[in-house]
Design a protein around this motif. Structure first.
Motif, short mmCIF file in Angstrom:
data_model
loop_
_atom_site.label_atom_id
_atom_site.label_comp_id
_atom_site.label_asym_id
_atom_site.label_seq_id
_atom_site.Cartn_x
_atom_site.Cartn_y
_atom_site.Cartn_z
N ILE A 65 70.25 14.41 38.07
CA ILE A 65 69.14 14.98 39.16
C ILE A 65 68.70 16.22 38.56
O ILE A 65 67.52 16.37 38.33
N LYS A 66 69.79 16.85 37.91
CA LYS A 66 69.13 18.60 37.51
C LYS A 66 68.51 17.96 36.17
O LYS A 66 67.38 18.97 35.57
N ALA A 67 68.98 17.11 35.34
CA ALA A 67 68.06 16.92 33.97
C ALA A 67 66.88 16.04 34.24
O ALA A 67 65.75 16.47 33.62
N GLY A 68 66.78 15.40 35.35
CA GLY A 68 65.53 14.88 35.72
C GLY A 68 64.42 15.74 35.91
O GLY A 68 63.42 15.89 35.57
N LYS A 69 64.82 16.85 36.81
CA LYS A 69 64.08 17.90 37.30
C LYS A 69 63.43 18.82 35.92
O LYS A 69 62.32 18.99 36.01
N ALA A 70 64.49 18.94 35.29
CA ALA A 70 63.96 19.95 34.06
C ALA A 70 63.30 19.28 33.14
O ALA A 70 62.02 19.69 32.66
N SER A 91 56.90 11.98 36.36
CA SER A 91 57.41 13.40 36.43
C SER A 91 57.01 13.92 37.77
O SER A 91 57.47 14.56 38.34
N ILE A 92 55.75 13.75 38.05
CA ILE A 92 55.12 14.04 39.30
C ILE A 92 55.89 13.35 40.45
O ILE A 92 56.26 14.13 41.56
N GLY A 93 55.99 12.16 40.44
CA GLY A 93 56.76 11.43 41.43
C GLY A 93 58.37 12.27 41.53
O GLY A 93 58.66 12.23 42.72
N THR A 94 58.98 12.66 40.71
CA THR A 94 60.00 13.25 40.82
C THR A 94 60.07 14.59 41.35
O THR A 94 60.93 14.92 42.21
N LEU A 95 59.24 15.27 40.97
CA LEU A 95 59.02 16.82 41.73
C LEU A 95 58.51 16.69 42.95
O LEU A 95 58.93 17.63 43.68
N VAL A 96 57.21 15.75 42.98
CA VAL A 96 56.58 15.89 44.51
C VAL A 96 57.20 15.10 45.47
O VAL A 96 57.42 15.43 46.76
N TRP A 97 57.37 13.86 45.18
CA TRP A 97 57.66 12.73 46.10
C TRP A 97 59.02 12.60 46.33
O TRP A 97 59.70 11.67 46.93
N LYS A 98 59.93 13.04 45.22
CA LYS A 98 61.31 12.72 44.93
C LYS A 98 61.79 11.14 45.02
O LYS A 98 62.46 10.81 45.60
N HIS A 99 60.82 10.45 44.33
CA HIS A 99 60.93 8.95 44.47
C HIS A 99 62.05 8.56 43.42
O HIS A 99 62.49 9.11 42.25
N THR A 131 66.71 14.61 23.97
CA THR A 131 67.65 15.53 23.80
C THR A 131 68.33 16.16 25.21
O THR A 131 69.38 16.47 25.34
N LEU A 132 67.08 16.74 25.74
CA LEU A 132 67.46 17.43 27.23
C LEU A 132 68.31 16.45 28.11
O LEU A 132 69.12 16.89 29.12
N TRP A 133 67.96 15.23 28.23
CA TRP A 133 68.46 14.40 28.93
C TRP A 133 69.98 14.26 28.69
O TRP A 133 70.81 13.74 29.54
N ARG A 134 70.22 14.26 27.55
CA ARG A 134 71.57 13.82 26.93
C ARG A 134 72.58 15.09 26.99
O ARG A 134 73.60 15.05 27.06
N THR A 135 71.79 16.15 27.08
CA THR A 135 72.82 17.83 27.03
C THR A 135 73.22 18.00 28.14
O THR A 135 74.13 18.72 28.57
N MET A 136 72.54 17.46 29.29
CA MET A 136 72.72 17.78 30.73
C MET A 136 73.66 16.44 31.32
O MET A 136 73.14 15.53 31.56
N ASP A 137 74.75 17.01 32.05
CA ASP A 137 75.76 15.90 32.83
C ASP A 137 75.03 15.44 33.95
O ASP A 137 75.25 14.27 34.27
#
Length: 254
Positions: free
Chosen positions: A151-156, A76-84, A142-148
């Motif tokens: 990219i937005k699902a990954g950040k949330a 998650s840090i890689g997603t938010l900080v480094w956009k890995h 559930t969060l990953w499945r409810t957002m189409d």
């Protein structure tokens, strides 16, 4: 080639194709050795008898449910900080595995607790915090499945994962901070393990086997998620080509 180069999904898939068979082989060997040591070499407990052998499944599962969430937190840090590019793939793929290990830890702990404590469940700090961890896993899935939009699902999901990481030290130190039915740490201690080597070695071998199993399933799940996203992208491009917008409307054939 630098490790960061494997952020490229194609290179990562190539790496998985090479590494996965070796990981599977090691996993099978460690499980075979660990199960043999746990059921045929490790002694019975003088109070618990053969019931103590549940420990060789319960304890590694409990360790792995926390390690899996740690992997998700780092991702998650890689997603938010480094956009890995693969960080979100790693976190999403690890969630169902962590949920399975957490459920296994709770079930085996209940089966072990019934003959020892006289009940399957008590609302002590360790059990309650692990149950909260399972709910966090299910909520993230559930969060990953409810957002189409992935990219937005990954950040949330990354933000929620890091908030939920506050529960990890509660699980770890709950036996020290509060009066619980669980015994204090007996393996990872500053003054060394307090478990007899005849019990410690089978436990460590089983923990290694479970860790290898996690990486085997995790790499497989990441590979499937990458391929799933590629198929989704291809379908979206095909849909755009088939149904262009007003500016790119197809002309009738003459």
């Amino acid at each position: 080639m630098a490790f960061w180069d494997y952020a490229n999904p194609t290179r990562f898939l190539r790496l998985v194709q090479i590494v996965l068979p070796w990981l599977i082989g090691l996993c099978v060997l460690f499980f075979a050795a660990g199960l043999y040591m746990s059921f045929y070499m490790a002694p019975e407990d003088y109070q618990q008898g053969d019931t103590v052998r549940i420990m060789y499944i319960h304890v590694p599962a409990a360790w792995l449910c926390m390690m899996c969430y740690t992997v998700m937190s780092i991702s998650s840090i890689g997603t938010l900080v480094w956009k890995h590019p693969l960080a979100d793939v790693s976190a999403k793929s690890a969630a169902p595995i962590g949920a399975a290990f957490t459920f296994m830890a709770l079930v085996t702990g209940s089966l072990w607790g019934k003959p020892m404590w006289g009940t399957y469940w008590v609302w002590d700090a360790r059990l309650t915090s692990v149950l909260v961890l399972l709910i966090m896993y299910l909520g993230l899935m559930t969060l990953w499945r409810t957002m189409d939009d992935p990219i937005k699902a990954g950040k949330a999901a990354a933000v929620l994962t890091l908030v939920g990481a506050l529960n990890l030290p509660v699980i770890k130190f709950s036996v020290d901070w509060w009066n619980t039915l669980h015994q204090p740490a007996s393996v990872v201690r500053m003054d060394g393990p307090t478990i007899h080597p005849d019990i410690l070695w089978p436990l460590l071998v089983m923990a290694t086997a479970f860790t290898l199993l996690f990486f085997v399933i995790h790499f497989m799940a990441m590979r499937n998620e990458i391929l799933r996203r590629r198929v989704r992208a291809m379908r979206m491009r095909a849909a755009s080509a088939t149904h262009p917008g007003p500016a790119g409307a197809a002309q009738p054939a003459e």
